[in-house]
Design a protein around this motif. Sequence first.
Motif, mmCIF file in Angstrom:
data_model
loop_
_atom_site.group_PDB
_atom_site.id
_atom_site.type_symbol
_atom_site.label_atom_id
_atom_site.label_comp_id
_atom_site.label_asym_id
_atom_site.label_seq_id
_atom_site.Cartn_x
_atom_site.Cartn_y
_atom_site.Cartn_z
ATOM 1 N N ILE A 1 -2.808 -3.504 1.740
ATOM 2 C CA ILE A 1 -2.905 -2.602 2.886
ATOM 3 C C ILE A 1 -3.446 -1.267 2.382
ATOM 4 C CG2 ILE A 1 -1.605 -1.334 4.645
ATOM 5 C CD1 ILE A 1 0.263 -3.724 4.848
ATOM 6 N N ASP B 1 -5.260 1.696 6.855
ATOM 7 C CA ASP B 1 -4.828 0.556 7.673
ATOM 8 C C ASP B 1 -3.526 0.881 8.383
ATOM 9 O OD1 ASP B 1 -6.991 -0.805 6.718
ATOM 10 O OD2 ASP B 1 -5.870 -1.983 5.248
ATOM 11 N N PHE C 1 -1.193 -3.250 10.771
ATOM 12 C CA PHE C 1 -0.206 -4.226 10.310
ATOM 13 C C PHE C 1 1.055 -4.195 11.165
ATOM 14 C CE2 PHE C 1 0.425 -0.307 7.930
ATOM 15 C CZ PHE C 1 1.756 -0.055 8.143
#
Length: 362
Positions: free
Chosen positions: A191, A195, A198
């Motif tokens: 990640i 990002d 998620f």
Amino acid sequence: MPLPYHRLVVKIGSNVLTQANGLPDDARLAHLVAQLVGLKAQGLEIIVVSSGAVAAGRSLITLPPKADAVRSRQLLAAVGQVKLLSRYAALLAEHDLLGAQVLVTKEDFRDRQHYLNMRACFQELLQQNVVPIVNENDVVSVTELMFTDNDELAGLVASMLDADALIILSNVDGIFDGDPSRPGAQVIRHIAPADTGFAEFVTATRSQFGRGGMLTKCSIAHKVAGLGISVHIANGKTPDILPNLLAEKAISTWFQPSKRASGTKKWLAHAQLTRATVQVNAGARAALLAPGQATSLLPVGVVGIEGEFAKGDLVRLTDDTGHALGLGLAEYGSDKALERLGQQGQRPLVHYDYLFLTEDVR
């Protein structure tokens, strides 16, 4: 090539150290301590944030079914912490190592001087080759002073000690791209700092024995990585998970760190207990948020103060609409701040070195 870490914070969750019946898993703890000892033998500095005190207490005392939840937790933690640390001490002693108990509350991270004293204690323990074993002081913690769970505490400790990495050991292999119980779900291995998507994959359910869940882990991990510290979420029940993780041979989720923040900024980023709110006008808001320049908060830009604070206390900063701007460390108390409200030519109320602006207003 092993991962280039020197100082590690390893958080061991309740579900890792607890059997299905709610009692301590002594064999698991022994295996994890053996792994920690192996890492220390390689020259790594290790700080352990360990859950499990309540489970240990549950193995020693039986409470009535209708007992008060907060008092029961305090009682079980008080009794169980002794057993938990005794077990850690005995296992470390088999390898000629000492462990040290460090019990903290959220309040301990609010006061800057207390924070620095605590950091100095940790550094001395590490210098003396002692393994600090950290847990929340459930005996004195009440709802408003409790950490979300030990993931939050581990993030604070990692930031305070400028750790290279935080390893969160849970009872799952990492963050999945869907419901882990469904076929085809895969662990998200990497990640990046930018990002954020998620979170949509993560369920908000809490773990069986802990207070938090995977959503909390994601939030803390992302925040800690944003301060320049690698974060790994892995399965603490997997044999030899720690050496395999550092050798990049284990399944896990890695939160890639962004650039490192200063020590003060790390503290402010996690600090949440504030005594008061300082409201600023549009001009001060624009100056504070101006890109590429560091600006202190001057009294001339302050339009209101809610609550009382002393020199060195954290204050919450908002604009004149109440929108949160960030946190700052007061250079003087609220009495003097009120006297200087709106005045020019006065000392900064918050110096730019002790100002942390929230990401959503930048």
